[in-house]
Design a protein around this motif. Structure first.
Motif, PDB file in Angstrom:
ATOM      1  N   THR A  56       7.547 -28.124 -20.203  1.00 46.91           N
ATOM      2  CA  THR A  56       8.492 -28.942 -20.470  1.00 46.91           C
ATOM      3  C   THR A  56      10.011 -28.323 -20.815  1.00 46.91           C
ATOM      4  O   THR A  56      10.122 -27.262 -20.662  1.00 46.91           O
ATOM      5  CB  THR A  56       8.382 -29.717 -21.919  1.00 46.91           C
ATOM      6  OG1 THR A  56       9.440 -30.643 -22.573  1.00 46.91           O
ATOM      7  CG2 THR A  56       7.856 -29.180 -22.927  1.00 46.91           C
ATOM      8  N   GLN A 112       5.724 -36.370 -18.064  1.00 43.99           N
ATOM      9  CA  GLN A 112       6.957 -35.986 -18.097  1.00 43.99           C
ATOM     10  C   GLN A 112       7.059 -35.332 -16.622  1.00 43.99           C
ATOM     11  O   GLN A 112       8.821 -34.360 -17.040  1.00 43.99           O
ATOM     12  CB  GLN A 112       7.250 -35.547 -19.152  1.00 43.99           C
ATOM     13  CG  GLN A 112       6.790 -34.226 -19.894  1.00 43.99           C
ATOM     14  CD  GLN A 112       5.833 -33.641 -19.763  1.00 43.99           C
ATOM     15  OE1 GLN A 112       4.391 -35.071 -20.332  1.00 43.99           O
ATOM     16  NE2 GLN A 112       5.066 -32.072 -19.957  1.00 43.99           N
ATOM     17  N   GLU A 152      11.652 -32.971 -24.008  1.00 44.12           N
ATOM     18  CA  GLU A 152      11.920 -33.217 -22.960  1.00 44.12           C
ATOM     19  C   GLU A 152      12.473 -35.170 -23.946  1.00 44.12           C
ATOM     20  O   GLU A 152      13.729 -35.514 -22.128  1.00 44.12           O
ATOM     21  CB  GLU A 152      10.736 -33.866 -21.755  1.00 44.12           C
ATOM     22  CG  GLU A 152      10.022 -34.971 -21.835  1.00 44.12           C
ATOM     23  CD  GLU A 152       8.979 -34.290 -22.627  1.00 44.12           C
ATOM     24  OE1 GLU A 152       8.870 -33.175 -23.667  1.00 44.12           O
ATOM     25  OE2 GLU A 152       7.270 -35.439 -22.954  1.00 44.12           O
ATOM     26  N   ILE A 205      10.584 -39.411 -15.072  1.00 46.30           N
ATOM     27  CA  ILE A 205      12.057 -39.659 -16.014  1.00 46.30           C
ATOM     28  C   ILE A 205      13.329 -40.590 -15.717  1.00 46.30           C
ATOM     29  O   ILE A 205      13.892 -41.140 -16.302  1.00 46.30           O
ATOM     30  CB  ILE A 205      12.964 -38.158 -15.386  1.00 46.30           C
ATOM     31  CG1 ILE A 205      11.427 -36.907 -16.674  1.00 46.30           C
ATOM     32  CG2 ILE A 205      14.200 -37.513 -16.475  1.00 46.30           C
ATOM     33  CD1 ILE A 205      11.688 -36.571 -17.762  1.00 46.30           C
ATOM     34  N   LEU A 261      16.606 -30.641 -18.053  1.00 46.67           N
ATOM     35  CA  LEU A 261      15.348 -31.407 -17.240  1.00 46.67           C
ATOM     36  C   LEU A 261      15.321 -30.814 -15.903  1.00 46.67           C
ATOM     37  O   LEU A 261      14.408 -30.938 -15.166  1.00 46.67           O
ATOM     38  CB  LEU A 261      15.331 -33.167 -17.682  1.00 46.67           C
ATOM     39  CG  LEU A 261      15.395 -33.853 -18.989  1.00 46.67           C
ATOM     40  CD1 LEU A 261      15.607 -35.005 -18.858  1.00 46.67           C
ATOM     41  CD2 LEU A 261      13.679 -33.599 -18.903  1.00 46.67           C
TER      42      LEU A 261
END
Ligand SMILES: [Zn+2]
Length: 301
Positions: free
Chosen positions: A275, A139, A32, A145, A285
């Motif tokens: 992830t 994450q 990540e 994030i 992401l």
């Protein structure tokens, strides 16, 4: 005309040599952070990850190729909060790279920039693998994030001041797209509010916190201790009084305990990418959260 083309071709040919000199070598501990560094660093960074989505980030083996990457890194981007305590200190020592030593600008710990969950009142080894600094699996909350992206852009600018405005503008662009994506995800996630789940390890806390979900048990008897028959039977016997809608695990986690509980409790077993790279759709992401949400919504039908 010919001359202009010759000059242009010459300029392009010279470009790779210039770039390879300017590019910052970044080693991320988890996928990540590799993905986030790429979002912010663009073509000014060369990023690799120490672990993959199929590996348990608490424990990996430091292979010679990883030691070489650590030796060449200008910046290390890790979760911190003791997540990598089982392998990173030894790796740093072996690589003897002063730029990325703890406390240096080249050592970035994402966990410092978020609001931590599960900070224990006491740390007792008999409770299993409990992290004194709080739960390190940060994450899966997109707000985390966003916070880390902001701090990371500043750190990239500090380590590589020549490209500071480049990092700043990419961070602004990322943040605009991320904020819009979060608003959409949160609207879609409304049906997940208040649902109870079982998780394999205490690694879904930030996801639950984001979506308003909660857990009523873990497949592991204690953090870091693999599930066994006695604990699973006890967990199953508690479910009629304390029902769970689904049992969650990350892509890197063994599926047997999860499938056993799913079969006996008749609830869906859901594997989440956890992830970037943890599923076909979790290519970056944005894909990570798209896919995570879709899998939860499908299981909740
Ligand atoms: Zn953990």
């Amino acid at each position: 005309m010919k001359n202009i083309f010759t000059v242009l071709a010459g300029a392009f040919l010279a470009l790779p040599a210039f770039l390879s000199h300017a590019v910052l070598n970044v080693l991320a501990c988890e996928p990540e952070w590799a993905a986030l560094t790429t979002e912010i660093g663009g073509d000014k960074v060369r990023v690799s990850s120490a672990t993959t989505a199929q590996q348990d980030p608490h424990r990996i083996e430091a292979r010679p190729s990883l030691i070489a990457r650590t030796r060449n890194a200008d910046l290390l981007v890790c979760t911190g909060l003791e997540l990598e305590v089982g392998w990173l200190p030894a790796l740093l020592q072996q690589s003897a790279n002063p730029k990325i030593a703890p406390g240096q600008p080249g050592n970035f710990e994402a966990g410092r920039f978020v609001q931590r969950l599960d900070i224990p009142a006491r740390v007792d080894r008999s409770d299993g693998d409990v992290h004194a600094a709080g739960n390190p699996h940060i994450q899966q909350d997109p707000h985390n994030i966003a916070l880390v992206a902001l701090a990371l852009a500043k750190r990239l600018a500090e380590v590589d001041p020549a490209n500071a405005s480049y990092y700043q503008s990419r961070q602004t662009d990322f943040s605009t797209r991320w904020t819009a994506a979060m608003a959409k995800w949160e609207k879609r996630a409304a049906p997940l509010e208040n649902i109870a789940i079982i998780e394999h390890h205490k690694n879904m806390e930030y996801l639950m916190h984001w979506l308003g979900m909660h857990q009523v048990g873990t497949l592991e008897p204690k953090p870091g201790i693999e599930p066994g028959a006695a604990h699973l039977t006890q967990l199953l016997s508690r479910l009629p009084q304390q029902p769970a809608k689904m049992v969650l695990r990350g892509a890197y986690q063994d599926d047997r305990a999860s499938l056993w509980l799913s079969e006996h409790a008749r609830i869906p077993a859901v594997v989440l990418p956890f992830t970037v790279g943890g599923s076909e759709r979790a290519k970056d992401l944005f894909g990570l959260f798209e896919d995570t949400l879709q899998r939860l919504l499908d299981a909740n039908k």
